[in-house]
Structure formats: structure tokens, C-alpha cells
Design an enzyme around this catalytic site. Sequence first.
Site: not given
Length: 834
Positions: A548, A553-554, A690
Site C-alpha cells: 500500500g 510513504g509506502e 480504525d
Amino acid sequence: MMINIITDICVVGVCRFPLGMSGGQIQDEDISASSQWSDSTAAKYGRLDFEDGDGAWCPVITDEPDSLKEFLQIDLRSLHFITLVGTQGRHAGGIGNEFAQMYKITYSRDGSRWVPWKNRQGKEVIEGNRNAYDIVLKDLEPPIVARFVRFMPVIDHSMNVCMRVELYGCEWLDGLVSYNAPAGQLMILHDMPVYLNDSVYDGAMAYSVMTEGLGQLTDGMSGLDDFTQSHVYNVWPGYDYVGWTNESFPSGFVEIMFEFDRTRNFTTMKVHCNNMFSKWVKTFQKVVCYFRSESDWETTPISFSPVVDDVNPSARFVTVSLHNHMASAIKCQYHFADVWMMFSEITFQSDTAMYNTTLAPSKGPTRTGDNPTHKVDDSNTRILIGCLVAIIFILVAIIIIILWRQVWQKLLEKASRRMLDDELTASLSIQSETFTYNNNNHSSATSEQESNSTYERIFPLGPDYQEPSRLIRKLPEFTKASDEAGESTASAQDGVPHYAEADIVNLQGVTGGNTYAVPALTMDLLSGKDVAVEEFPRQLLTFKEKLGEGQFGEVHLCEAEGMQDFMDEDFISDISENQPMLVAVKMLRADANKNARSDFLKEIKIMSRLKDPNIIRLLAVCICSDPLCMITEYMENGDLNQFLSRHEPEGQIALLSNAPTVSCRNLHYIATQIASGMKYLSSLNFVHRDLATRNCLVGKKFTIKIADFGMSRNLYSGDYYRIQGRAVLPIRWMSWESILLGKFTTASDVWAYGVTLWETLTFCKEQPYSQLSDEQVIENTGEFFRDQKRQIYLPQPPICPDSVYKLMLSCWHRNAKERPSFQEIHRILLECQV
């Protein structure tokens, strides 16, 4: 924009979002038609569930015999993966009674070549409506990849026709516009014909070669282990696969060429292969890929040889690294490892190529002495400079105006939020209408929803993306009420640490997901400690795939060599020392700003303190040089949402479908572990914000660990309500006070746990409140606020015991103080007998 393609993104059951006819995202100028009755029945009125104008698009019906001359055309502006269509007639409040009983669909990727859609049995005609008001939804099997779509009513001149339509799917991020390949072949297996042709290919066929089309290799459906079986289609053996025999290829390989929409930076290719070696079928022995970036093919290809498996006959994805080659086309030669080779799906992972003067590769030496000298016109130069200066001043003025508006908006938001926190202790004075769907009132948690639609589980997105404070204004006005004031004041003065909303330190995760929100008091205690994790050598990390990404960022899936030497003694791992360990690597982009870098280091400090068997552990960091990285655990079975969606509950249906199952005991074990992990977080006054199955990872023997990067994955973008210019909210998992008042507490995490428990017991087969649009979900929170017993609850799953559903309902209690704590939830689940 990074494009992350994994197989599940294009799975038909996931990619089912409305593309904007009913929501308004598709503009009027992108809707056209062959003809219309009048201006009030023009193409722009052909929107599903809208009755503007005279209520629908209505073509002019002539006496000509061609019944497919009329069409309603939609331009999606870019390629989309379309899995579902919806149609409706013209009702116009009872005045109209026109509808299309049958229709066809044609589509195009470039606007010039149009392809008629056919189902998997070759039938073109789709059954439409039987009255003027009901919405009829039809799955497109197979799905299509298109930019332009035409609805063509089949007109028999016995009645007038009018249509309202919607398309459902998602953006086609792969960028693949066609592949050329040899036609699939026929296998005779024990006197049984097995047809391995690409039966849904929409290109041309000449001399046993398929050109300029897409088909089964891109339809999002992976074949079963036994290639003679198919998924759910009433079709012939071998349908899911395209296959070839080495007897027809003296060169020993099958060549497939892939054409893309633009030049891309390719990282990996995934090929889903059959490996039923007992039937002389294996994955490819070797693949050699050539790349074309401009007009010429590169002379140096890449080669990859997977391990040939003679033990496990299961079909599998083979991942091929493409080493960041820049290309607009790829030509791959797949070499046979046995008599037959069969593919069911091929996907690519790539970046859109970005060129500038510093990055563009040199095509040769620059010649400066070959061009004749030209006299420069000074007057034209002065005019050009003057225009550029004027443009610069205009741009500066626009930037100043934008910045001023943003500052003013933030001041208004702060004032609005202060009003909400200090004064919104009220009930709603004006009652809004009860939700009604398909003429049935819903007044309790167990209400059943009926529909005349042929397919109900679609995930519509609301047409307006607004901030919570604006959403509140769409509900009826708030007024003071003495019976609510006491309760709210008590809550504000409670003093319980995990209800201290005003003191929450809110870190936005670099990958787009919210990290755990931490009370400021706890953050101060953490700030005095050093990070208790070691620096890990970057060269020991091997990239596997991208999980993702976010604004700064990644997240990458990697293999780490020697990670066992960097882990705490209390960390339990079943990976031997000489084996690489699967890890998730959160990486901060080099161009991230100072605030993002500061948040990243704070996130490392927070994560380093979390040590619980059911929380993802921070293992090591790479912060001595850019890009900054944090390395966390990753569970081999992926996230819980995808894990459960691939399984079925134990029972007769699972036996008939031969699907993998999860027992009720294991589901109970999963729910208990999630509660245990959240109990640990709540003991530290951490608020997750979340919690959902997408943020729970699954290991061996149903081990569960809670993570926080689900939001960063394209796969789950439909689970978040997008707020224009700001963050996104998982509203279907959020408590009413989080949506309306912006309060995120341990009690709101308990609400999300109830939704997560519901997901688990439904095997993640649909979104929570799948029958409601995003706007209706938000309106339903208003019913919770009013507390007039008209709010809609998630229904009891079929396999859910009454005691567990009672626990769910307690998690969704209107009063946050009356919801159970995670300690109580964990205790109740431990005491429950399954």
C-alpha cells in the site's frame, strides 16, 4: 501515482462501486445519446434513481427495422473495470410507464473500435426491467475493461422505451489495454475434451493468433487447482484457463505481448499458473521478457526461472521481478516445463513513468554545431518575457488566495469544533424521515430488507464528500435540551484518561492510515525513553510486493535475512535462523516534509513500546540514512478480511463447493484474540481509530495480530468516506459520536470492535450496512443521536449465537459509558462456550 495491482483488486466481488451516474461524479457532458424525445428527456437525465427533467433518457422510436440503432453512451474519461450494470425505466412520479425489457451493451477502450458484450455462454441480450420504477442490477460475466459504454435498448415497437442507468466497477489501474497471444488449444483427457481457449477475448482472431484485445487473462478470476473444474459458471471443462501444448511450439515457448496505455516503470509481473503435474501440466520453466519504451525493443531481456514443483499440485501465482524497467509494451516468452502450460490470470505492478530533464535517459550526444545561426527578434522576446512575468504574478496571486482561504477555513473549523465540544449536548428538534427502502420501514435491528433487484450487495459511495462539521449541518438543527445536558456535562468532567479527547496526540500515519492515537500524558512519558529497537542493514531486505501507499510513504512486503538476531528475547518466532523472515516495511518517502519525518519517528517510538502477542511488533528500523524505514511483523496469511472471504463456514454448502472452511471454534478464537489485543491497547490509553478485519493479520493456526496500515491499500479504498482535501473516514465502523462530534475514544474503538466481530461472523462477504449509501450511513448516526428507536443496526449473522449478537449490540450502545470495556469483552468471550 503508484499503481499497485494485486489479484484481489480486480476480483469481481470487490470491484463493485457505482461510477457516478446516480452520484453525479459523471458530468452531463460525458453522457450522450443517439436521439431524444425532447430536451427534457436528453441523455443527461438517464441517471439511475434520479427523476430530473421528464424522468429518464428516451430515444426517438422510428419504424426502421434496425432495433439497435438507439444508444445511451457514457464516457468514463479513463479505463475502468466494469462488473455490474443497473437499469431503471421512466416513472416520473407515476406519470411515466416506459422501460426497456431487453438491452445490449457495447464498449470501447479508445472510442473507435466498439465491442459487443457477450456473457460466458455467448449471449448478447440482457434482460431489463419489468416495470418503470424498480432498479434491476445485472452482473457482467465476464466483466469488461472500457472507457466508453453504450446501453442499446432492444426495441420491438410494441411500446416506447426510456432508460436510467448506472455502471459499477473500479478504475483499471493495471494500464493494460491489450495482449497478443497464441489461441488456446484443445486437450483430450481420458476421452474428455478440455477446451483451453480464451473464450471471452474481445480482440481479433487470425491464423490462431489473438490480437488487440483483453480476455480471461485479465478478468480478475483465478482458476481452480483442478483445471477441469470451473468456478460458478455452467460451462465446459478447462474454461478458467488458457492453455497450450509444447507439441505446437517447436521453439519450446509461448510468446505473449502486452500493450499498456503509457510508458510505465514495471516492478513485478504475477502469473497464475496451473500445476496439476499428474495431468502433464506445470508452471513455466523459464520466462524471458523484452521491453519496448519508445519504438524499439531493448536488446537485453530479463530472465527468471521459478522453482519447478513436483510435490504440490495446487495452482499458484508466480511472481516475476521486472527490475524497474521502463516500457510501454512487454513481450514475454514462457518456456514449457511439461507437455502443457496453463495460465488463468496475468497482472502487473508498475509506476507511471515520470520524465524530466534530470531523469530522462540520454539517447545520444547532443550536437551543438550543426544548426545554422538565426537572428533573434528582440521585440518578440520582450513580449514573451512580459507575458511570462504577468503569468507569474497571476499564479502568485492565486496561491495567496488559496492559502488565505485555507487559513480562514481552519479558523472556522476550530470555532465549529469548539462549539460542538462545548455546546452540542442537545437533541435534534426536527425529526428527519425514517429510512425507507423498497417501500419497507426499518425500525429495529432485526428488520429484513426486501428488494426486487436481482443483486443487492453493492457498495455505493455518496456523491458529496464533506467534512464532519458540514455533514452535521445537513442533519436537522441542534437545539438545547435539558434532559441531555446533564449526561453530556458528566461525560466532559468524567476525568477517565481514555476519554480525554482534548489531550489526544493525533499522528497521521505516513502510509495514509491513522496510527494509534495516544493521550498527551502517555506521550510525555514515552518521550523520555530511547527507541528500543536496533538498526537493520538495508541490504538484507528483499522486496516481494507493495502492500500500500499514502501521502508520505509506502508499505512493502519484504523478506529479511538474519532478522532473528535483531528481535527481543520475548519475541516468539517459528522461523529458523537460516530462513528469511516475512516482514512489512513502512518507508518514508525522501521528499516528505519535516512534520512527516517527525511523525514517523514518533510512530517508531510508540510502536517500540507495544509488546503484546496480538499486536503487530516493531522488529527493527533503518533510520541512519534515507529513506527512513520501520520493519514490522507480517503474517503469512495476509489480512483477516481477505482470509475469511476466501473461506466458508463449516456445513453442507462448503462440502458441495469444496471450499476451505473455518470452524465456529476458530472464529471464536479469532474474536477473542482481537479483544485481547485491544484490551492491551486500551490499558495503555491508546485509541486505534480504525479497527476492522482489514487491519488484523492472520498467521499460522489462526493467530491474529492487530495492525494499522489497512487504509493505505487500494483494495480497501471503498471502505473509507472521502473528505475533499482532507483525510478519509471509515464511517461504517465509526461510532455516532466519532462521526458527528469528532470524538475518538476507547469507547468508539469498542463500537468498531462490534462491527469487526460482525464482519468476522459474516466471513467478510459484504461491507457493513451494504444496503445503505455513505450518506445514509451518516444519516443513521443522527438516529442514534436522537435515540428515538429508529436507528438501524447490523443484522444478526446466520451463524452468530444469540449471546454473541447481544455482545455486539452492547458495543453499539448509544451511551458510550454503557458500552462494555475491552476487559469485559475479553472476559465474556473467554467464558462463552462454542
